[in-house]
Design a protein around this motif. Structure first.
Motif, mmCIF file in Angstrom:
data_model
loop_
_atom_site.group_PDB
_atom_site.id
_atom_site.type_symbol
_atom_site.label_atom_id
_atom_site.label_comp_id
_atom_site.label_asym_id
_atom_site.label_seq_id
_atom_site.Cartn_x
_atom_site.Cartn_y
_atom_site.Cartn_z
ATOM 1 N N PRO A 94 0.811 -1.230 0.000
ATOM 2 C CA PRO A 94 0.000 0.000 0.000
ATOM 3 C C PRO A 94 0.840 1.275 0.000
ATOM 4 N N ASP A 95 2.039 1.229 0.583
ATOM 5 C CA ASP A 95 2.800 2.478 0.726
ATOM 6 C C ASP A 95 4.132 2.487 -0.032
ATOM 7 N N SER A 96 4.340 1.544 -0.930
ATOM 8 C CA SER A 96 5.575 1.582 -1.725
ATOM 9 C C SER A 96 5.330 0.802 -3.009
ATOM 10 N N ASP A 97 6.331 0.726 -3.885
ATOM 11 C CA ASP A 97 6.083 -0.037 -5.112
ATOM 12 C C ASP A 97 6.613 -1.470 -5.011
ATOM 13 N N ALA A 98 6.908 -1.900 -3.784
ATOM 14 C CA ALA A 98 7.364 -3.285 -3.597
ATOM 15 C C ALA A 98 6.202 -4.251 -3.834
ATOM 16 N N VAL A 99 6.528 -5.478 -4.218
ATOM 17 C CA VAL A 99 5.492 -6.499 -4.422
ATOM 18 C C VAL A 99 5.032 -7.027 -3.067
ATOM 19 N N ARG A 100 3.707 -7.003 -2.852
ATOM 20 C CA ARG A 100 3.129 -7.564 -1.618
ATOM 21 C C ARG A 100 2.736 -9.021 -1.853
ATOM 22 N N SER A 101 2.006 -9.255 -2.925
ATOM 23 C CA SER A 101 1.516 -10.614 -3.204
ATOM 24 C C SER A 101 1.545 -10.891 -4.694
ATOM 25 N N ILE A 102 1.738 -12.136 -5.030
ATOM 26 C CA ILE A 102 1.481 -12.604 -6.398
ATOM 27 C C ILE A 102 0.493 -13.760 -6.280
ATOM 28 N N PHE A 103 -0.646 -13.608 -6.953
ATOM 29 C CA PHE A 103 -1.674 -14.655 -6.920
ATOM 30 C C PHE A 103 -1.464 -15.656 -8.056
#
Ligand SMILES: O=C(O)CCC(=O)C(=O)O
Ligand SMILES: [Fe+2]
Length: 303
Positions: A94-103
């Motif tokens: 939500p607060d950066s361009d890092a990957v949180r999840s890949i579905f």
């Protein structure tokens, strides 16, 4: 109260009404946790009893160290691939361009496809659910060092029931640690025994809710009084373990995880197996079903 109609002549009452209620209610679970039906399997009686009691079970080393190296390299490759980064199945922090999840990792990668079909996972899932199983959802949750955000307390089943039309609590998640999971880098927290109570949550599901909820869930999360009562009654287990360890947990466990402000990344894979006898119907409390990459509607085949 919402109803779901399986046969137009015999409307059945929804046993787990949620997001159609005005205040939080607690409903006792109707289904077994460990289902009869499968004879034999890798899980010992003691392990089945632990899973039944706590709603989860951990394995110190489900995946061998050399396999972990290969899986991590594959996940790193996926995160660096511009096509995968641009894919709708990839969710950013939500607060950066890092990957949180890949579905839907098992459809994106052959290496992941092999893992989700591995008997070490599938046979355990079949044993718990008592039937053949199919994959409801797969995902990698990255939680990079310093800016990996958390997952607020929730029951997966609450969402899968409301938004995906999953009828019963007959699904199991297997989380595989690809990095060490410590108490301080955002390890999974589970309230043991919470899987026996369904928490119906107020609040309507907005259209396209998944677009925001996958970054930060706000609807379908229990109120502070419920969470306080649950934590007092059940306590909170922090599921730590080295890379290669794994956790199986019931679809209705109350769980969540904190943000990761340490430098140590926490990368876990989640594979959700659903019973072929628990195929998805229309959502119980959402305007439209979520996309297939979040909740597979592939017709489950009997084995
Ligand atoms: O990655 C985590 O710590 C929790 C993830 C989770 O609960 C979920 O994906 O439903
Ligand atoms: Fe979850």
């Amino acid at each position: 109260m919402s109803t779901t109609t399986t046969d137009p002549n015999t409307p059945t009452r929804d046993p787990y009404p949620t997001r159609t209620v005005t205040h939080t209610t607690h409903i006792e679970r109707r289904e077994p946790v460990v289902w009869p039906g499968t004879t034999g399997g890798p899980l010992l009686d003691d392990e089945l009893r632990t899973y039944d009691r706590n709603g989860f079970l951990t394995f110190d080393r489900l995946i061998e160290p050399d396999e972990v190296v290969g899986l991590r390299a594959e996940l790193d490759r996926m995160c660096a691939d511009p096509r995968i980064r641009a894919d709708e199945r990839t969710v950013g922090e939500p607060d950066s361009d890092a990957v949180r999840s890949i579905f839907e990792i098992h459809r994106i990668s052959d290496v992941m496809a092999e893992l989700v079909a591995d008997p070490r996972l599938v046979d355990r899932a079949r044993q718990i659910l008592g039937t053949e199983v199919y994959i409801h959802q797969s995902r990698a949750n990255l939680k990079p060092g310093f800016d990996g955000s958390g997952f607020y307390w929730h029951s997966d089943f609450e969402t899968w029931h409301a938004e995906d039309g999953m009828p019963a609590m007959r699904a199991v998640s297997i989380s595989i640690a690809l990095t060490d999971n410590y108490v301080h880098n955002g390890a999974l927290m589970i309230m043991p025994g919470s899987h026996r109570t369904f928490v119906a949550c107020p609040g309507e599901t907005p259209d396209g809710h998944y677009r925001t909820s996958l970054r930060r869930q706000q609807i379908g999360t229990p109120d502070p009084d419920t969470l306080t009562g649950f934590a007092d009654r059940h306590g909170i287990s922090v599921v730590t373990g080295a890379a290669g360890s794994a956790t199986m947990f019931d679809s209705n466990c109350m769980h969540g995880s904190a943000e990761n402000i340490t430098p140590f990344p926490r990368a876990n894979l989640f594979v959700v197996y659903n019973s072929v006898d628990n195929a998805l119907t229309d959502p119980y409390a959402a305007p439209a079903p979520r996309p297939d990459f979040i909740a597979s509607r592939e017709t489950p085949l009997r084995g």
